[in-house]
Design a protein around this motif. Structure first.
Motif, PDB file in Angstrom:
ATOM      1  N   ALA A  42      14.564   5.326  96.605  1.00 36.80           N
ATOM      2  CA  ALA A  42      15.198   6.541  96.093  1.00 36.80           C
ATOM      3  C   ALA A  42      14.562   6.978  94.780  1.00 36.80           C
ATOM      4  O   ALA A  42      14.361   8.174  94.541  1.00 36.80           O
ATOM      5  N   ALA A  43      14.229   6.017  93.916  1.00 32.71           N
ATOM      6  CA  ALA A  43      13.593   6.340  92.637  1.00 32.71           C
ATOM      7  C   ALA A  43      12.228   6.973  92.847  1.00 32.71           C
ATOM      8  O   ALA A  43      11.862   7.948  92.175  1.00 32.71           O
ATOM      9  N   ASP A  99      16.102  15.352  88.801  1.00 33.98           N
ATOM     10  CA  ASP A  99      16.775  14.562  87.780  1.00 33.98           C
ATOM     11  C   ASP A  99      17.806  13.624  88.397  1.00 33.98           C
ATOM     12  O   ASP A  99      18.318  12.722  87.721  1.00 33.98           O
ATOM     13  N   PHE A 100      18.126  13.835  89.672  1.00 32.95           N
ATOM     14  CA  PHE A 100      19.056  12.962  90.390  1.00 32.95           C
ATOM     15  C   PHE A 100      18.737  13.035  91.874  1.00 32.95           C
ATOM     16  O   PHE A 100      18.064  13.968  92.327  1.00 32.95           O
ATOM     17  N   HIS A 101      19.220  12.041  92.612  1.00 29.47           N
ATOM     18  CA  HIS A 101      18.920  11.978  94.050  1.00 29.47           C
ATOM     19  C   HIS A 101      20.141  11.472  94.787  1.00 29.47           C
ATOM     20  O   HIS A 101      20.633  10.366  94.519  1.00 29.47           O
ATOM     21  N   LEU A 102      20.653  12.266  95.718  1.00 26.35           N
ATOM     22  CA  LEU A 102      21.816  11.907  96.528  1.00 26.35           C
ATOM     23  C   LEU A 102      21.333  11.246  97.807  1.00 26.35           C
ATOM     24  O   LEU A 102      20.534  11.824  98.554  1.00 26.35           O
ATOM     25  N   PHE A 103      21.833  10.029  98.090  1.00 25.09           N
ATOM     26  CA  PHE A 103      21.367   9.283  99.257  1.00 25.09           C
ATOM     27  C   PHE A 103      22.408   8.237  99.642  1.00 25.09           C
ATOM     28  O   PHE A 103      23.421   8.049  98.950  1.00 25.09           O
ATOM     29  N   ALA A 104      22.178   7.574 100.759  1.00 23.99           N
ATOM     30  CA  ALA A 104      23.029   6.459 101.191  1.00 23.99           C
ATOM     31  C   ALA A 104      22.305   5.175 100.840  1.00 23.99           C
ATOM     32  O   ALA A 104      21.236   4.888 101.381  1.00 23.99           O
ATOM     33  N   GLU A 105      22.863   4.397  99.912  1.00 20.82           N
ATOM     34  CA  GLU A 105      22.214   3.158  99.477  1.00 20.82           C
ATOM     35  C   GLU A 105      22.246   2.157 100.633  1.00 20.82           C
ATOM     36  O   GLU A 105      23.307   1.862 101.187  1.00 20.82           O
ATOM     37  N   ARG A 114      19.003   7.975  82.724  1.00 21.65           N
ATOM     38  CA  ARG A 114      19.736   8.058  81.474  1.00 21.65           C
ATOM     39  C   ARG A 114      19.044   7.182  80.446  1.00 21.65           C
ATOM     40  O   ARG A 114      18.854   5.994  80.675  1.00 21.65           O
ATOM     41  N   GLU A 115      18.641   7.820  79.350  1.00 22.76           N
ATOM     42  CA  GLU A 115      17.972   7.123  78.255  1.00 22.76           C
ATOM     43  C   GLU A 115      16.741   6.363  78.735  1.00 22.76           C
ATOM     44  O   GLU A 115      16.499   5.213  78.348  1.00 22.76           O
ATOM     45  N   GLY A 116      15.961   7.017  79.594  1.00 20.78           N
ATOM     46  CA  GLY A 116      14.685   6.458  80.026  1.00 20.78           C
ATOM     47  C   GLY A 116      14.752   5.427  81.131  1.00 20.78           C
ATOM     48  O   GLY A 116      13.716   4.869  81.506  1.00 20.78           O
ATOM     49  N   SER A 117      15.941   5.154  81.656  1.00 24.77           N
ATOM     50  CA  SER A 117      16.061   4.174  82.738  1.00 24.77           C
ATOM     51  C   SER A 117      16.876   4.772  83.882  1.00 24.77           C
ATOM     52  O   SER A 117      17.459   5.852  83.751  1.00 24.77           O
ATOM     53  N   TYR A 118      16.916   4.049  84.990  1.00 27.03           N
ATOM     54  CA  TYR A 118      17.644   4.515  86.163  1.00 27.03           C
ATOM     55  C   TYR A 118      19.076   3.971  86.155  1.00 27.03           C
ATOM     56  O   TYR A 118      19.330   2.842  85.734  1.00 27.03           O
ATOM     57  N   ARG A 119      19.989   4.780  86.670  1.00 23.29           N
ATOM     58  CA  ARG A 119      21.382   4.371  86.794  1.00 23.29           C
ATOM     59  C   ARG A 119      21.902   4.852  88.153  1.00 23.29           C
ATOM     60  O   ARG A 119      21.528   5.926  88.617  1.00 23.29           O
ATOM     61  N   LEU A 120      22.739   4.032  88.777  1.00 27.53           N
ATOM     62  CA  LEU A 120      23.271   4.340  90.096  1.00 27.53           C
ATOM     63  C   LEU A 120      24.778   4.514  90.018  1.00 27.53           C
ATOM     64  O   LEU A 120      25.485   3.678  89.450  1.00 27.53           O
ATOM     65  N   ALA A 121      25.278   5.607  90.586  1.00 27.78           N
ATOM     66  CA  ALA A 121      26.717   5.833  90.721  1.00 27.78           C
ATOM     67  C   ALA A 121      27.042   5.877  92.210  1.00 27.78           C
ATOM     68  O   ALA A 121      26.266   6.411  93.010  1.00 27.78           O
ATOM     69  N   GLN A 122      28.189   5.314  92.595  1.00 32.41           N
ATOM     70  CA  GLN A 122      28.579   5.245  93.996  1.00 32.41           C
ATOM     71  C   GLN A 122      30.018   5.703  94.175  1.00 32.41           C
ATOM     72  O   GLN A 122      30.814   5.672  93.228  1.00 32.41           O
ATOM     73  N   LEU A 123      30.344   6.099  95.407  1.00 33.91           N
ATOM     74  CA  LEU A 123      31.736   6.467  95.686  1.00 33.91           C
ATOM     75  C   LEU A 123      32.643   5.292  95.346  1.00 33.91           C
ATOM     76  O   LEU A 123      33.651   5.441  94.655  1.00 33.91           O
ATOM     77  N   ILE A 171      20.666  -2.927  96.865  1.00 28.52           N
ATOM     78  CA  ILE A 171      19.285  -3.415  96.883  1.00 28.52           C
ATOM     79  C   ILE A 171      18.502  -2.656  95.821  1.00 28.52           C
ATOM     80  O   ILE A 171      18.171  -1.481  95.996  1.00 28.52           O
ATOM     81  N   ARG A 172      18.187  -3.324  94.730  1.00 31.16           N
ATOM     82  CA  ARG A 172      17.497  -2.672  93.618  1.00 31.16           C
ATOM     83  C   ARG A 172      15.981  -2.699  93.766  1.00 31.16           C
ATOM     84  O   ARG A 172      15.274  -1.848  93.250  1.00 31.16           O
ATOM     85  N   GLY A 173      15.431  -3.705  94.427  1.00 36.20           N
ATOM     86  CA  GLY A 173      13.986  -3.848  94.509  1.00 36.20           C
ATOM     87  C   GLY A 173      13.430  -4.258  93.155  1.00 36.20           C
ATOM     88  O   GLY A 173      14.069  -4.982  92.395  1.00 36.20           O
ATOM     89  N   THR A 174      12.242  -3.749  92.824  1.00 35.19           N
ATOM     90  CA  THR A 174      11.619  -4.088  91.543  1.00 35.19           C
ATOM     91  C   THR A 174      12.053  -3.152  90.428  1.00 35.19           C
ATOM     92  O   THR A 174      11.708  -3.380  89.266  1.00 35.19           O
ATOM     93  N   ALA A 175      12.777  -2.084  90.751  1.00 35.68           N
ATOM     94  CA  ALA A 175      13.189  -1.121  89.735  1.00 35.68           C
ATOM     95  C   ALA A 175      14.362  -1.669  88.922  1.00 35.68           C
ATOM     96  O   ALA A 175      15.259  -2.313  89.456  1.00 35.68           O
TER      97      ALA A 175
END
Length: 265
Positions: free
Chosen positions: A159-160, A169-175, A187-196, A204-208
């Motif tokens: 997704a990243a 600036d954001f991506h809507l998907f099914a994790e 946010r502040e130079g890093s990735y953040r995930l929000a979920q229902l 699954i974060r992977g290497t990110a």
């Protein structure tokens, strides 16, 4: 056809709004045609569009956008500038950078090179330009763009990458780990995930390097999302639709109106 104009009009399509100051279709065609030569795969189509705010006193009133289809892989770049020529120049640089990163990504998959980090900046490259929101009066704002699509099932790392390739600036998907409707953002130079419903243990974060918000998405309707968006001043609001129970995103468009993303039924 000159050497710089390798792509036919049917492949590279350029449109310039009549309100764009100092912007010419031929200049845009020449510059973007040059950038397309850096594409790591065959370009099936490319659309370039230059538009401008009605109020030219606004900061960076010209918006330039390029959408490229490379053998089924979509790449999108959007920038803002004061004139049409400046916007085209910046678009050319950003598009070349996007192609270079995509080429490194594919080489890494083949096991040859490492992938550059998210939003890596290199000497000589153009820094990302965040588009300002046009200061439209609140009572004039409308939901002008509604897009419904089937959410792709991806890991956070996938997704990243897609978010960077599409200049979002954001991506809507099914994790894929949790199967939950989610939105990835910076946010502040890093990735953040929000979920229902946050499921940090199965994500699954992977290497990110990705932080998972512990707060569930608020349940509301579009009117409630607009109210929340205006109260918080955030660029977007991720919420659970009260009727469909799916994850949706309401966001500020560059023209001061709203856009709405919803999963297809």
């Amino acid at each position: 056809m000159s050497k710089s104009q390798r792509y036919a009009d049917s492949v590279l399509q350029v449109s310039v709004g009549h309100q764009v100051p100092g912007g010419g279709a031929e200049y845009a065609r020449e510059k973007i045609d040059r950038a397309l030569a850096f594409a790591p795969e065959p370009v099936l189509s490319a659309r370039v569009r230059l538009t401008a705010h009605h109020d030219h006193a606004a900061s960076n009133p010209v918006i330039a956008q390029a959408n490229v289809n490379m053998d089924g892989r979509a790449v999108r770049v959007q920038v803002a500038a004061t004139t049409g020529r400046e916007a085209v120049d910046l678009l050319e640089v950003r598009l070349k950078e996007r192609f270079e990163r995509l080429a490194r990504h594919w080489e890494a998959i083949r096991g040859r090179n490492a992938v550059a980090g998210p939003r890596e900046w290199r000497h000589g490259g153009a820094p990302s330009t965040r588009l300002p929101y046009f200061p439209r009066a609140f009572d004039e704002r409308e939901v002008l763009r509604r897009k419904s699509f089937a959410l792709s099932e991806e890991t956070c790392e996938e997704a990243a990458f897609d978010m960077d390739m599409m200049d979002y600036d954001f991506h809507l998907f099914a994790e894929s780990g949790s199967g939950v409707d989610s939105v990835l953002y910076r946010r502040e130079g890093s990735y953040r995930l929000a979920q229902l419903d946050p499921c940090p243990d199965t994500v699954i974060r992977g290497t990110a390097a990705i932080a998972v918000s512990a707060f569930p998405a608020p349940t509301t309707n579009v009117e409630g999302a607009i109210e929340r968006l205006e109260l918080t001043g955030w660029p977007f609001v991720f919420f659970q639709d009260r009727d469909t129970h799916r994850g949706c995103v309401l966001y500020h468009r560059y023209d001061g109106h709203y856009g709405l993303l919803t999963p297809a039924a």
